[in-house]
Design a protein around this motif. Structure first.
Motif, PDB file in Angstrom:
ATOM      1  N   GLU A  61       0.828  -1.205   0.000  1.00  0.00           N
ATOM      2  CA  GLU A  61       0.000   0.000   0.000  1.00  0.00           C
ATOM      3  C   GLU A  61       0.868   1.263   0.000  1.00  0.00           C
ATOM      4  OE1 GLU A  61      -2.830   2.328   3.134  1.00  0.00           O
ATOM      5  OE2 GLU A  61      -3.175   0.174   2.933  1.00  0.00           O
ATOM      6  N   ILE A  62       1.929   1.245   0.783  1.00  0.00           N
ATOM      7  CA  ILE A  62       2.840   2.397   0.813  1.00  0.00           C
ATOM      8  C   ILE A  62       3.501   2.577  -0.546  1.00  0.00           C
ATOM      9  CG2 ILE A  62       4.994   3.285   1.809  1.00  0.00           C
ATOM     10  CD1 ILE A  62       4.084   1.943   4.464  1.00  0.00           C
ATOM     11  N   GLN A  63       3.941   1.482  -1.159  1.00  0.00           N
ATOM     12  CA  GLN A  63       4.545   1.565  -2.491  1.00  0.00           C
ATOM     13  C   GLN A  63       3.572   2.187  -3.484  1.00  0.00           C
ATOM     14  OE1 GLN A  63       5.629  -2.594  -2.866  1.00  0.00           O
ATOM     15  NE2 GLN A  63       7.804  -2.039  -2.874  1.00  0.00           N
ATOM     16  N   GLN A  64       2.326   1.751  -3.444  1.00  0.00           N
ATOM     17  CA  GLN A  64       1.330   2.281  -4.359  1.00  0.00           C
ATOM     18  C   GLN A  64       1.096   3.770  -4.112  1.00  0.00           C
ATOM     19  OE1 GLN A  64       0.056   0.872  -7.054  1.00  0.00           O
ATOM     20  NE2 GLN A  64      -0.986   2.805  -7.480  1.00  0.00           N
ATOM     21  N   ARG A  65       1.012   4.167  -2.863  1.00  0.00           N
ATOM     22  CA  ARG A  65       0.809   5.582  -2.547  1.00  0.00           C
ATOM     23  C   ARG A  65       2.000   6.422  -3.010  1.00  0.00           C
ATOM     24  NH1 ARG A  65      -0.822   6.276   3.504  1.00  0.00           N
ATOM     25  NH2 ARG A  65      -0.916   8.436   2.819  1.00  0.00           N
ATOM     26  N   LEU A  66       3.214   5.882  -2.869  1.00  0.00           N
ATOM     27  CA  LEU A  66       4.401   6.608  -3.330  1.00  0.00           C
ATOM     28  C   LEU A  66       4.417   6.703  -4.855  1.00  0.00           C
ATOM     29  CD1 LEU A  66       7.103   5.191  -0.885  1.00  0.00           C
ATOM     30  CD2 LEU A  66       6.115   7.499  -0.898  1.00  0.00           C
ATOM     31  N   ARG A  67       4.007   5.632  -5.540  1.00  0.00           N
ATOM     32  CA  ARG A  67       3.918   5.671  -7.006  1.00  0.00           C
ATOM     33  C   ARG A  67       2.939   6.759  -7.446  1.00  0.00           C
ATOM     34  NH1 ARG A  67       2.449  -0.091  -7.001  1.00  0.00           N
ATOM     35  NH2 ARG A  67       4.401  -1.120  -6.558  1.00  0.00           N
ATOM     36  N   GLU A  68       1.775   6.793  -6.810  1.00  0.00           N
ATOM     37  CA  GLU A  68       0.757   7.780  -7.159  1.00  0.00           C
ATOM     38  C   GLU A  68       1.233   9.197  -6.862  1.00  0.00           C
ATOM     39  OE1 GLU A  68      -2.675   6.454  -4.963  1.00  0.00           O
ATOM     40  OE2 GLU A  68      -2.937   4.691  -6.256  1.00  0.00           O
ATOM     41  N   PHE A  69       1.874   9.381  -5.723  1.00  0.00           N
ATOM     42  CA  PHE A  69       2.403  10.690  -5.341  1.00  0.00           C
ATOM     43  C   PHE A  69       3.375  11.200  -6.403  1.00  0.00           C
ATOM     44  CE2 PHE A  69       5.263  13.553  -3.068  1.00  0.00           C
ATOM     45  CZ  PHE A  69       4.400  14.297  -2.281  1.00  0.00           C
ATOM     46  N   ALA A  70       4.294  10.323  -6.819  1.00  0.00           N
ATOM     47  CA  ALA A  70       5.281  10.708  -7.831  1.00  0.00           C
ATOM     48  C   ALA A  70       4.612  10.940  -9.188  1.00  0.00           C
ATOM     49  CB  ALA A  70       6.365   9.639  -7.942  1.00  0.00           C
TER      50      ALA A  70
ATOM     51  N   HIS B 181       4.515  14.197 -11.800  1.00  0.00           N
ATOM     52  CA  HIS B 181       5.378  13.907 -12.955  1.00  0.00           C
ATOM     53  C   HIS B 181       6.844  13.792 -12.517  1.00  0.00           C
ATOM     54  CE1 HIS B 181       2.081  14.386 -15.783  1.00  0.00           C
ATOM     55  NE2 HIS B 181       1.720  15.448 -15.069  1.00  0.00           N
ATOM     56  N   TRP B 182       7.058  13.142 -11.384  1.00  0.00           N
ATOM     57  CA  TRP B 182       8.405  12.961 -10.851  1.00  0.00           C
ATOM     58  C   TRP B 182       9.017  11.627 -11.240  1.00  0.00           C
ATOM     59  CZ3 TRP B 182       7.799  14.716  -5.054  1.00  0.00           C
ATOM     60  CH2 TRP B 182       7.685  16.109  -5.004  1.00  0.00           C
ATOM     61  N   ASP B 183       8.231  10.751 -11.822  1.00  0.00           N
ATOM     62  CA  ASP B 183       8.760   9.427 -12.152  1.00  0.00           C
ATOM     63  C   ASP B 183       9.997   9.530 -13.039  1.00  0.00           C
ATOM     64  OD1 ASP B 183       8.128   6.706 -11.430  1.00  0.00           O
ATOM     65  OD2 ASP B 183       7.876   6.357 -13.584  1.00  0.00           O
ATOM     66  N   GLN B 184      10.028  10.538 -13.889  1.00  0.00           N
ATOM     67  CA  GLN B 184      11.187  10.737 -14.765  1.00  0.00           C
ATOM     68  C   GLN B 184      12.473  10.978 -13.968  1.00  0.00           C
ATOM     69  OE1 GLN B 184      10.956  14.538 -16.922  1.00  0.00           O
ATOM     70  NE2 GLN B 184       9.425  15.219 -15.421  1.00  0.00           N
ATOM     71  N   PHE B 185      12.331  11.485 -12.763  1.00  0.00           N
ATOM     72  CA  PHE B 185      13.498  11.768 -11.919  1.00  0.00           C
ATOM     73  C   PHE B 185      13.832  10.603 -10.985  1.00  0.00           C
ATOM     74  CE2 PHE B 185      11.182  15.895 -12.390  1.00  0.00           C
ATOM     75  CZ  PHE B 185      12.013  16.432 -13.364  1.00  0.00           C
TER      76      PHE B 185
END
Length: 129
Positions: free
Chosen positions: A5-14, A18-22
């Motif tokens: 759940e934490i991983q999913q929330r962090l994925r969504e936050f990023a 549009h931070w996934d690129q970083f």
């Protein structure tokens, strides 16, 4: 702690930012190191006794908690990006540590496993003396 759940929330936050690129493994590892340094900074000039007393200092404990959370967030994000199951990695590492640091050799000392003498080496040195 519900890690998925934490991983999913962090994925969504990023993703929302549009931070996934970083969030490449290199950048996440570097951010983890920076946050670890910020955690260390709170203890930098304290004596060991003062660092233990930090538990009773509400302001320091809160500041440390925030840095610990930052470290955990970057670590969880890094393991997620690399497809590492953090719980399994921890369990595997604990098993390897138990093998490297058996209680009868490690109890009460902080000598790293690859620098400690085995009982056989100790016995050989005693017989040579």
């Amino acid at each position: 702690m519900n890690l998925p759940e934490i991983q999913q929330r962090l994925r969504e936050f990023a993703a929302e930012r549009h931070w996934d690129q970083f969030h490449t493994p290199k950048n996440l590892a570097m951010a983890l190191a920076v946050e670890s340094a910020e955690l260390m900074e709170h203890f930098q000039w304290l004596t060991p006794e003062q660092s233990l007393a930090a538990e009773g200092d509400d302001d320091l404990r809160q500041a440390v908690a925030e840095e610990v959370a930052d470290v955990a967030i970057y670590l969880i994000r890094l393991t997620d990006k690399l497809g590492i199951d953090l719980e399994t990695a921890i369990q595997d590492k604990m098993q390897r540590n138990a093998e490297k640091y058996p209680v009868h050799l490690a109890r009460g000392n902080a000598v790293k496993y690859n620098r400690r003498k085995t009982r056989l080496e100790d016995e050989n040195q005693e017989t040579e003396s």
